[in-house]
Design an enzyme around this catalytic site. Structure first.
Site, PDB file in Angstrom:
ATOM      1  N   ARG A  85      28.673   2.867 -40.063  1.00  0.00           N
ATOM      2  CA  ARG A  85      27.628   2.734 -41.096  1.00  0.00           C
ATOM      3  C   ARG A  85      28.116   3.013 -42.516  1.00  0.00           C
ATOM      4  O   ARG A  85      27.641   2.377 -43.454  1.00  0.00           O
ATOM      5  CB  ARG A  85      26.380   3.538 -40.732  1.00  0.00           C
ATOM      6  CG  ARG A  85      26.521   5.000 -40.670  1.00  0.00           C
ATOM      7  CD  ARG A  85      25.823   5.580 -39.464  1.00  0.00           C
ATOM      8  NE  ARG A  85      26.705   5.515 -38.320  1.00  0.00           N
ATOM      9  CZ  ARG A  85      26.377   5.023 -37.142  1.00  0.00           C
ATOM     10  NH1 ARG A  85      25.170   4.567 -36.943  1.00  0.00           N
ATOM     11  NH2 ARG A  85      27.234   4.999 -36.151  1.00  0.00           N
ATOM     12  N   LYS A 114      55.261  -0.158 -42.778  1.00  0.00           N
ATOM     13  CA  LYS A 114      56.689  -0.299 -43.123  1.00  0.00           C
ATOM     14  C   LYS A 114      57.202   0.925 -43.876  1.00  0.00           C
ATOM     15  O   LYS A 114      58.283   0.905 -44.437  1.00  0.00           O
ATOM     16  CB  LYS A 114      56.875  -1.563 -43.979  1.00  0.00           C
ATOM     17  CG  LYS A 114      56.555  -2.847 -43.232  1.00  0.00           C
ATOM     18  CD  LYS A 114      56.727  -4.072 -44.099  1.00  0.00           C
ATOM     19  CE  LYS A 114      55.430  -4.506 -44.709  1.00  0.00           C
ATOM     20  NZ  LYS A 114      55.538  -5.721 -45.531  1.00  0.00           N
TER      21      LYS A 114
HETATM   22  N1   CP Z   1      27.394   8.904 -40.845  1.00  0.00           N
HETATM   23  C1   CP Z   1      28.617   8.340 -40.808  1.00  0.00           C
HETATM   24  O1   CP Z   1      29.527   8.689 -41.569  1.00  0.00           O
HETATM   25  O2   CP Z   1      28.729   7.328 -39.895  1.00  0.00           O
HETATM   26  P1   CP Z   1      30.015   6.431 -39.644  1.00  0.00           P
HETATM   27  O3   CP Z   1      31.091   7.343 -39.118  1.00  0.00           O
HETATM   28  O4   CP Z   1      29.594   5.371 -38.658  1.00  0.00           O
HETATM   29  O5   CP Z   1      30.420   5.848 -40.970  1.00  0.00           O
END
Ligand code: CP
Length: 361
Positions: A85, A114
């Site tokens: 997200r 590399k």
């Molecule tokens: N809340 C959050 O940081 O979700 P992700 O790890 O999916 O980005």
């Protein structure tokens, strides 16, 4: 003291407040690395701007206006630690403002494979992009990269999208925006009782959010976790220095009825020092189930930064007090607002919103 006038040794030795001041440029947010960069006014202004963007984006005219704001700017998403997200909401936030995107998510496909250093990688990104959003499992890496870029010939801003176990400031911003919206008709965040539950020792979202909540009058924070996963002493010392009241508890069931907001977190076993370390801790009583809904206040809200495991039962999702899906979507709006501030287009958005009758609380 601007970041380009200090050596790395001087900068890394500053207090968090001193560092926060050095990260601004010309009186405006430049690099965004820590929750400590945001005071009450910045939080109120960002929330209002996010709401204006959210309403403008609902209409064809408004969406086209937003798309026309930063078509000449490009954002690089350098995410070498897994994310769904944060990565996608930054993509969406940039797209809302018309920015184009590049990404590195796996260093086995970049020249780091590399042997290129992270400094050289980030300087390379800055040759092509105007903003670098980065997530890394290495604590402090975003800070070092910000210093590197500020002392290069193309000092583009860095946003910390999660660094080590330490900070996740933009998650905390979207959490504050969710609380602002949730308590809009209940006098705002001031005076509310916020209960944090789960792995508070290694959850960077709680560390950042508790710092932002310290900006609100009369907020009471309750940290509920087994002893081994309780919040770090460094965060408690920051709260004490600001006169914020808090409680530590291991009894989640007792904390539910008086909570205005419950912020659940998953066990962050990716940070285990040895195999199975987390599994040996009994976390069974730090889960919220359908049965707990009956004891939750009628106007309370349930939050979770996600992803979740079994600590937040999927059967709770249908309850109107479960706001974690809305919380996630709020990330897109608050991140658009943050980028708008960094690129100096907040005023033009405010003017357009007021011309079109968008009302903010
Ligand atoms: N809340 C959050 O940081 O979700 P992700 O790890 O999916 O980005």
């Amino acid at each position: 003291m601007p970041l380009r006038d200090v050596s790395w040794e001087e900068f890394s030795g500053l207090s968090l407040d001193g560092k926060a001041r050095a990260l601004n440029s010309k009186g405006r947010l430049f690099h965004v690395l820590y929750a400590q960069q945001f005071g009450r006014k910045e939080l109120d202004d960002l929330g209002a701007l996010a709401t204006q963007i959210r309403f403008l984006a609902k209409s064809d005219d408004g969406a086209r206006f937003l798309l026309g704001l930063l078509p000449h700017r490009r954002a690089m998403l350098y995410f070498t630690q897994p994310s769904t997200r944060t990565f996608l909401s930054f993509c969406a936030a940039c797209e809302v403002l018309g920015m184009s995107l590049g990404e590195v998510r796996d260093t086995s496909t970049s020249s780091e494979f590399k042997g290129e250093s992270q400094e050289d990688s980030v300087r390379t990104f800055s040759s092509y992009f105007d903003l670098i959003v980065m997530r890394s499992k290495i604590g402090g890496l975003a800070e070092r990269m910000a210093w590197t870029l500020s002392n290069s010939e193309r000092p583009v801003p860095i946003i910390n999208a999660g660094s080590g176990r330490d900070q996740h400031p933009t998650q905390a911003l979207l959490d504050i925006y969710t609380l602002q919206r949730s308590f809009e008709r209940r006098g705002g965040i001031d005076g509310k009782r916020i209960v944090f539950v789960g792995d508070l020792a290694r959850g960077r979202t709680v560390r950042s959010l508790s710092c932002l909540l310290a900006n609100y009058r009369g907020v009471r924070m309750v940290f509920v976790a087994p002893d081994q996963l309780q919040i770090g002493r460094d965060i408690l010392e920051q709260l004490e220095a600001r006169g914020v009241s808090y409680e530590l508890s291991a009894d989640f069931a007792a904390a539910i009825p008086d909570a205005d907001a419950i912020y659940m977190t998953r066990i962050q076993d990716e940070w285990d020092k040895e195999q199975g370390e987390s599994a040996r801790i009994d976390t069974s009583s730090y889960c919220f189930t359908e049965a707990d809904l009956a004891r939750l206040g009628k106007e309370a809200v349930l939050m979770h930064p996600m992803p979740r495991r079994n600590e937040m039962a999927a059967g709770v999702d249908r309850d109107p007090r479960a706001v974690y899906w809305r919380q996630m979507r709020n990330g897109m709006w608050i991140r658009s607002a943050l980028i708008a501030v960094q690129f100096g287009i907040a005023e033009v958005i405010r003017n357009r919103a007021s011309e079109t009758g968008v009302k903010v609380p």
